[in-house]
Design an enzyme around this catalytic site. Structure first.
Site, short mmCIF file in Angstrom:
data_model
loop_
_atom_site.label_atom_id
_atom_site.label_comp_id
_atom_site.label_asym_id
_atom_site.label_seq_id
_atom_site.Cartn_x
_atom_site.Cartn_y
_atom_site.Cartn_z
N HIS A 173 -9.54 -35.90 -7.08
CA HIS A 173 -8.32 -35.28 -6.59
C HIS A 173 -7.25 -36.34 -6.42
O HIS A 173 -7.52 -37.54 -6.48
CB HIS A 173 -8.57 -34.56 -5.26
N ARG A 205 -16.62 -47.87 -7.27
CA ARG A 205 -17.27 -46.87 -6.44
C ARG A 205 -16.46 -45.59 -6.64
O ARG A 205 -15.24 -45.60 -6.54
CB ARG A 205 -17.29 -47.31 -4.98
N ASP A 261 -15.39 -41.83 -5.76
CA ASP A 261 -15.32 -40.88 -4.65
C ASP A 261 -15.60 -39.45 -5.11
O ASP A 261 -15.21 -39.05 -6.21
CB ASP A 261 -13.92 -40.97 -4.02
N GLU A 319 -20.41 -41.55 -5.35
CA GLU A 319 -20.60 -40.97 -4.02
C GLU A 319 -21.27 -39.60 -4.19
O GLU A 319 -20.63 -38.61 -4.51
CB GLU A 319 -19.27 -40.79 -3.28
N HIS A 330 -17.46 -45.63 6.38
CA HIS A 330 -16.22 -45.05 6.90
C HIS A 330 -16.34 -43.55 7.12
O HIS A 330 -15.45 -42.94 7.74
CB HIS A 330 -15.08 -45.35 5.92
N ASP A 331 -17.41 -42.94 6.63
CA ASP A 331 -17.61 -41.49 6.76
C ASP A 331 -18.67 -41.10 7.77
O ASP A 331 -18.97 -39.91 7.93
CB ASP A 331 -17.99 -40.89 5.40
N ASP A 359 -15.67 -40.11 11.99
CA ASP A 359 -14.30 -40.32 11.55
C ASP A 359 -13.33 -39.56 12.48
O ASP A 359 -13.56 -38.37 12.76
CB ASP A 359 -14.18 -39.81 10.11
N ARG A 376 -13.64 -45.98 12.29
CA ARG A 376 -12.71 -46.82 11.53
C ARG A 376 -11.90 -47.72 12.45
O ARG A 376 -10.69 -47.86 12.33
CB ARG A 376 -11.81 -45.94 10.67
#
Length: 581
Positions: A242, A322, A324, A353, A419-420, A464, A468
């Protein structure tokens, strides 16, 4: 024997070429049902001249099944095979034609591996097997150039939200490379760095431009050069599923509707493209109207994105991507992506991912690796959350190992937090003893380990955006004991090849018990790791055939008496033993 539990599938993770000379065979039987399995092999053109019975080893188990494996080196790179199972006086044979008490006349009806074509072998970059990764969110790592920070930048160390900025940038990463070198990491993975309106940059506006708040192309190139000079590889994050709603082609669609030349670049269900009652009339990431989904089957979109992938390899000499939301993009695109990237840089490392079982992407024609979130869930579930006992933990880990061929397991991207997800120290209830057990497991397990920035100095945070947090650089605010512990374990892994490529196997993992023992075994070295995942001091015993074991961290000789080694462990304690073969 329970014949209905027997399973094998040719030319899959049950039968695959490990290298140009070796084929790995696997077969499944009911748990604790079969005493002995033998691979009956031979060349279909000269069975008698090339016949060999190869004993299979029980390498893993889960709640229902045992898994057996053998390495076969056929003389002419091809062979036919079946399996002989024995329990007590009962013997049965399994071939492609079926299962029965009598051995079928070979080779008709046997399984077949027609030929080892080296070009078809799944081969991830060798350096990825050796790597210890460190994940960085640039906005939260270090502000090296305040002059390029966003106007509304927050004070460093403030509470993170989904919208605020702290001014971290590429120059800041450059200034902190000594920290990475001292820690011992050999690769970094940066979350997206391209122009985007958010702090996380997973909503790309311009794929060909470094976000001005992070720096520019020259700074990126300098960062990669400096990393390479220190033996550190650099992997960037690509968001091809996206874009941002500010992405110029999508803006063109918003303005011109069906007449836009970019209308087929996206999945527009109904014009005009808009959000109605919280649901966009076009496909998006989740239901976020500001992240329209790209149509990667469109030839122009595909060509554009492949140019992005190759541009940054050529321009900045990055070492991989990487990817996404990789599981929401078509397989045809990823096959072309791999071919294009590998033609330009054969040892580029491609990580998708995918949060669940990932075999369709790991057949050698798409990704080298995936983010191994199932690993994190099982490791943290056992070591920090008491979600299951040792037997259930071993069963679940073994089930993960049996999903993929060995060479895939050797480079799968293992992590404890990102980060997730919540920070690992927070998931551990801030109990460092339990955290350390999980870290020992991460760094002595098979696969490519990754550390989320700040975990090594005790950063905390829930989901999240709390995970972070800004990196803490003042040493008096860092947990230096934890830092030194990470550094010690990273150095141990880097110093011993068996921890990077040796076989993994549980030696003790019992029901109702949270104490486990496992081994790494390879050419020249043998490691055994003892773990007491309980709040009480304990004594553990395990039979060993030799008495030449030492503590891998202290060098202290550890005795074996009457063929049994006895180890005393503190609450949530561990011991790493090794011997040279």
């Amino acid at each position: 024997m329970q014949w209905e539990c027997f399973h094998h599938s040719p030319r899959s993770n049950w039968a695959y070429a490990y290298d140009k000379d070796t084929i790995h065979l696997r077969v499944q039987t009911k748990r604790d049902d079969v005493e002995e399995v033998t691979a009956v092999t031979g060349d279909k053109y000269d069975w008698d001249g090339c016949h060999e019975d190869v004993p299979m080893e029980k390498i893993a188990y889960d709640h229902f099944f045992d898994y057996w494996e053998a390495a076969v080196k056929p003389k002419y790179k091809r062979f036919s095979y079946g399996f002989r199972m024995r329990t007590g006086e009962e013997t049965v044979f399994m071939t492609e034609s079926g299962i029965g008490p009598d051995q079928p006349e070979p080779p008709g009806g046997y399984y077949e591996f027609p030929y080892i074509h080296e070009i078809d072998i799944f081969a991830a970059p060798e350096w990825a097997k050796e790597a210890v990764f460190y994940q960085i969110m640039p906005d939260r790592f270090e502000n090296g150039d305040p002059s390029i920070s966003p106007e509304d930048v927050c004070d460093w160390g403030g509470e993170p939200t989904r919208e605020n900025f702290f001014g971290g940038d590429l120059k800041g990463i450059l200034e902190r490379l000594d920290h990475l070198t001292d820690l011992g990491v050999t690769a970094v993975y940066l979350t997206p760095i391209f122009e985007a309106p958010s702090n996380h940059k997973y909503d790309t506006v311009n794929y060909m431009k470094v976000d001005p708040h992070f720096g520019d192309t020259a700074t990126l190139k300098k960062l990669v050069r400096e990393c390479h000079a220190r033996g550190i590889r650099v992997v960037l994050d690509a968001v091809f599923n996206h874009t941002s709603e500010q992405f110029p082609p999508f803006q063109d669609v918003l303005q011109k509707g069906e007449k836009s030349k970019y209308a087929d670049w996206f999945h527009i269900r109904e014009f005009p493209p808009e959000v109605r009652d919280g649901v966009p009339t076009y496909d998006t990431f989740g239901f976020y109207g500001n992240m329209p989904k790209l149509n990667t089957a469109n030839p122009e979109v595909k060509q554009y994105l492949l140019e992005v992938a190759t541009h940054w390899i050529r321009e900045a000499d990055i070492d991989g991507w990487r990817l996404d939301v990789a599981n929401e993009i078509d397989h045809h695109f990823w096959r072309d992506f791999r071919k294009t990237v590998k033609e330009l840089k054969p040892d580029a490392y491609i990580i998708g991912e995918v949060w669940s079982e990932s075999r369709p992407w790991l057949l050698g024609d798409q990704f080298d690796s995936v983010m191994n979130y199932p690993f994190a869930d099982k490791v943290l579930g056992f070591f920090v959350e008491d979600a299951f006992d040792g037997r259930a933990f071993a069963e679940q880990i073994n089930n993960l190992l049996m999903r993929y061929p060995q060479q895939t397991n050797e480079v799968i991207f293992n992590l404890l937090s990102s980060h997730d997800t919540p920070r690992v120290l927070t998931r551990a209830g801030e109990d460092k003893r339990r955290l350390k057990l999980a870290v020992v497991y991460l760094l002595t397990y098979i696969g490519t380990p990754c550390i989320f920035y700040g975990d090594e100095v005790g950063l905390k945070g829930g989901g999240d955006p709390d995970c972070r947090q800004c990196m803490v650089w003042e040493e008096e605010r860092q947990d230096r004991d934890l830092h030194d512990f990470y550094k010690l374990l990273i150095d141990l892994r880097k110093s011993h090849p068996v921890l990077r490529s040796g076989r993994f196997r549980f030696l003790k993992a019992d029901g109702g018990d949270s104490r486990v023992i496992y081994e790494r075994l390879g050419e020249g070295e043998h490691f055994i790791i003892w773990m007491n995942n309980t709040p009480e001091e304990t004594q553990m015993e395990h039979p060993l055939e030799t008495d030449d074991w030492t503590d891998a961290l202290t060098g202290e000789r550890v005795p074996v008496e009457d063929g049994v080694q006895t180890i005393k462990l503190d609450p949530y304690g561990y011991r790493i033993m090794m011997r040279t073969l």
